[in-house]
Design a protein around this motif. Sequence first.
Motif, PDB file in Angstrom:
ATOM      1  N   PRO A 287      -5.659  50.486  37.031  1.00 54.45           N
ATOM      2  CA  PRO A 287      -6.239  49.133  37.087  1.00 54.45           C
ATOM      3  C   PRO A 287      -7.282  48.957  35.983  1.00 54.45           C
ATOM      4  CG  PRO A 287      -6.135  50.088  39.283  1.00 54.45           C
ATOM      5  CD  PRO A 287      -5.752  51.175  38.329  1.00 54.45           C
ATOM      6  N   GLY A 288      -7.191  47.836  35.284  1.00 51.46           N
ATOM      7  CA  GLY A 288      -8.111  47.574  34.188  1.00 51.46           C
ATOM      8  C   GLY A 288      -7.548  47.941  32.823  1.00 51.46           C
ATOM      9  N   ALA A 289      -6.350  48.562  32.819  1.00 54.68           N
ATOM     10  CA  ALA A 289      -5.709  48.903  31.536  1.00 54.68           C
ATOM     11  C   ALA A 289      -5.347  47.611  30.798  1.00 54.68           C
ATOM     12  CB  ALA A 289      -4.467  49.743  31.791  1.00 54.68           C
ATOM     13  N   MET A 290      -5.334  47.672  29.469  1.00 54.22           N
ATOM     14  CA  MET A 290      -5.093  46.452  28.686  1.00 54.22           C
ATOM     15  C   MET A 290      -4.054  46.703  27.608  1.00 54.22           C
ATOM     16  SD  MET A 290      -9.088  45.491  28.254  1.00 54.22           S
ATOM     17  CE  MET A 290      -8.831  43.987  27.365  1.00 54.22           C
ATOM     18  N   LYS A 291      -3.314  45.644  27.291  1.00 53.66           N
ATOM     19  CA  LYS A 291      -2.371  45.703  26.169  1.00 53.66           C
ATOM     20  C   LYS A 291      -2.039  44.270  25.743  1.00 53.66           C
ATOM     21  CE  LYS A 291       2.008  45.635  28.715  1.00 53.66           C
ATOM     22  NZ  LYS A 291       3.280  46.283  28.951  1.00 53.66           N
TER      23      LYS A 291
ATOM     24  N   LEU B 239      -3.288  38.701  25.764  1.00 50.74           N
ATOM     25  CA  LEU B 239      -3.894  39.977  26.183  1.00 50.74           C
ATOM     26  C   LEU B 239      -3.617  40.160  27.669  1.00 50.74           C
ATOM     27  CD1 LEU B 239      -5.635  42.413  25.407  1.00 50.74           C
ATOM     28  CD2 LEU B 239      -7.658  41.047  25.883  1.00 50.74           C
TER      29      LEU B 239
ATOM     30  N   ILE C 255      -3.793  42.368  31.271  1.00 49.51           N
ATOM     31  CA  ILE C 255      -4.639  43.334  31.995  1.00 49.51           C
ATOM     32  C   ILE C 255      -3.919  43.748  33.273  1.00 49.51           C
ATOM     33  CG2 ILE C 255      -6.855  43.665  33.171  1.00 49.51           C
ATOM     34  CD1 ILE C 255      -7.931  41.533  31.128  1.00 49.51           C
ATOM     35  N   TYR C 256      -3.907  45.044  33.527  1.00 51.63           N
ATOM     36  CA  TYR C 256      -3.196  45.578  34.690  1.00 51.63           C
ATOM     37  C   TYR C 256      -4.072  45.481  35.937  1.00 51.63           C
ATOM     38  CZ  TYR C 256       0.074  48.608  37.193  1.00 51.63           C
ATOM     39  OH  TYR C 256       0.996  49.115  38.072  1.00 51.63           O
ATOM     40  N   GLU C 257      -3.568  44.753  36.923  1.00 45.57           N
ATOM     41  CA  GLU C 257      -4.335  44.559  38.164  1.00 45.57           C
ATOM     42  C   GLU C 257      -3.365  44.411  39.328  1.00 45.57           C
ATOM     43  OE1 GLU C 257      -6.678  40.996  38.220  1.00 45.57           O
ATOM     44  OE2 GLU C 257      -7.780  41.570  40.023  1.00 45.57           O
ATOM     45  N   ASP C 258      -3.665  45.064  40.407  1.00 46.84           N
ATOM     46  CA  ASP C 258      -2.845  44.994  41.635  1.00 46.84           C
ATOM     47  C   ASP C 258      -1.377  45.309  41.352  1.00 46.84           C
ATOM     48  OD1 ASP C 258      -5.142  44.216  43.016  1.00 46.84           O
ATOM     49  OD2 ASP C 258      -4.779  42.094  42.635  1.00 46.84           O
TER      50      ASP C 258
ATOM     51  N   TYR D  89      -7.076  36.919  33.159  1.00 42.51           N
ATOM     52  CA  TYR D  89      -8.395  37.474  33.502  1.00 42.51           C
ATOM     53  C   TYR D  89      -9.474  36.470  33.115  1.00 42.51           C
ATOM     54  CZ  TYR D  89     -12.309  40.668  33.999  1.00 42.51           C
ATOM     55  OH  TYR D  89     -13.479  41.258  34.404  1.00 42.51           O
ATOM     56  N   ILE D  90     -10.243  36.060  34.100  1.00 40.35           N
ATOM     57  CA  ILE D  90     -11.270  35.037  33.838  1.00 40.35           C
ATOM     58  C   ILE D  90     -12.645  35.500  34.320  1.00 40.35           C
ATOM     59  CG2 ILE D  90      -9.775  32.991  33.909  1.00 40.35           C
ATOM     60  CD1 ILE D  90     -10.742  32.740  36.908  1.00 40.35           C
TER      61      ILE D  90
ATOM     62  N   PHE E 203     -13.000  47.739  39.073  1.00 45.85           N
ATOM     63  CA  PHE E 203     -11.996  47.129  38.201  1.00 45.85           C
ATOM     64  C   PHE E 203     -12.655  46.458  36.998  1.00 45.85           C
ATOM     65  CE2 PHE E 203      -9.690  43.127  37.218  1.00 45.85           C
ATOM     66  CZ  PHE E 203      -8.562  43.679  36.638  1.00 45.85           C
TER      67      PHE E 203
ATOM     68  N   ALA F 107     -13.861  48.894  34.578  1.00 48.29           N
ATOM     69  CA  ALA F 107     -12.750  49.491  33.819  1.00 48.29           C
ATOM     70  C   ALA F 107     -12.278  48.543  32.729  1.00 48.29           C
ATOM     71  CB  ALA F 107     -11.600  49.823  34.771  1.00 48.29           C
ATOM     72  N   VAL F 108     -12.186  47.256  33.067  1.00 47.47           N
ATOM     73  CA  VAL F 108     -11.763  46.256  32.065  1.00 47.47           C
ATOM     74  C   VAL F 108     -12.771  46.227  30.918  1.00 47.47           C
ATOM     75  CG1 VAL F 108     -11.401  43.792  31.645  1.00 47.47           C
ATOM     76  CG2 VAL F 108     -10.491  44.826  33.727  1.00 47.47           C
TER      77      VAL F 108
ATOM     78  N   ASN G  66     -12.373  49.405  28.780  1.00 49.21           N
ATOM     79  CA  ASN G  66     -11.152  49.386  27.969  1.00 49.21           C
ATOM     80  C   ASN G  66     -11.237  48.342  26.858  1.00 49.21           C
ATOM     81  OD1 ASN G  66      -9.895  51.416  29.442  1.00 49.21           O
ATOM     82  ND2 ASN G  66      -9.057  49.992  30.942  1.00 49.21           N
TER      83      ASN G  66
ATOM     84  N   MET H 239     -10.828  48.888  22.912  1.00 52.14           N
ATOM     85  CA  MET H 239      -9.809  48.136  22.173  1.00 52.14           C
ATOM     86  C   MET H 239     -10.427  47.325  21.046  1.00 52.14           C
ATOM     87  SD  MET H 239      -7.024  45.503  23.793  1.00 52.14           S
ATOM     88  CE  MET H 239      -5.617  46.480  24.208  1.00 52.14           C
TER      89      MET H 239
END
Lengths: 51, 228
Positions: free
Chosen positions: A8-12, A20, A22-25, A32-33, B121, B124-125, B128, B132
């Motif tokens: 959770p929280g990973a980004m690509k 952009l 963001i990995y969540e749930d 993401y706001i 969370f 973590a955001v 990251n 980035m």
Amino acid sequence: MSEENPKPGAMKFSDDGETLLIYEDGVWKADYIQIQQSTEDGTELRDGEKG
Amino acid sequence: MTATEPTPGDAVGDLRATLKWIIAAAAGTGTLLVGAGPLAAMGKLDDRGDVAAAFCGLALTVTGIGWIVWQASDALMPQVSTLARFDDPELADLRALAATDPRAFFGPYASLDELRAKLQFHDAVAGNAAVMLARQSDERRAKMVQQVLDSARTNADHARHLERRLLTIVHAWTVRHHVRRARRHAFIAMIVVVAGAVLFLTSVNDNRPGTTEKKRASTHTIVVPGSP
């Protein structure tokens, strides 16, 4: 961090590079706001008061 | 929040001040009931039964006051609170209160678990996004990452503030629980103090100068008319 098992929280960036993500749930999200703080969030409680 | 607004932390000081008043009242009452005068009179007791009764009364009074001080000082001791205490059985009424108005306790989150998970969370955001951003060479993409980074930091700060607030409430509620328990004990102990004082004063007053003579005279008066 592996692409197959992100945390959770990973980004690509999306494949087209426009968004952009963001990995969540368990899913990649693009929305993401910043959470708007409500005045109710700051409600203080004092001993003896009822909610 | 302005400096004049009350916080849950203020309640802790108020609760402890209340408890200090309870201790002072108990000690004052004990001193008043079994003061220097009655204690001095104890030395003049000649009847073994009265001495025993006075001693028992005094012991009860001192025990009662000691009981109050023990319970109150237990509640005055510094407490260590963590958010894990939120699930303690003694905080059931706080959880019930939170259930009636979750927003006041958890902000935009539904529960403590969600608040903690989302704080993790957002952190973590933010972490990251910072990494980035440092690797980003494309200006347009860097702007997008920067926006997410700012939002994540704001969200994390907000969640952290809510968590700290909740911890303060948990702490205040824990102290409140101890103060309430001490108050219940103080009430029972005061009954013991009063019972002890009554026993003590009754036995001491029985032996005041004049009381014994009156008793004897009274007894004598009853006996004489009955004799032939």
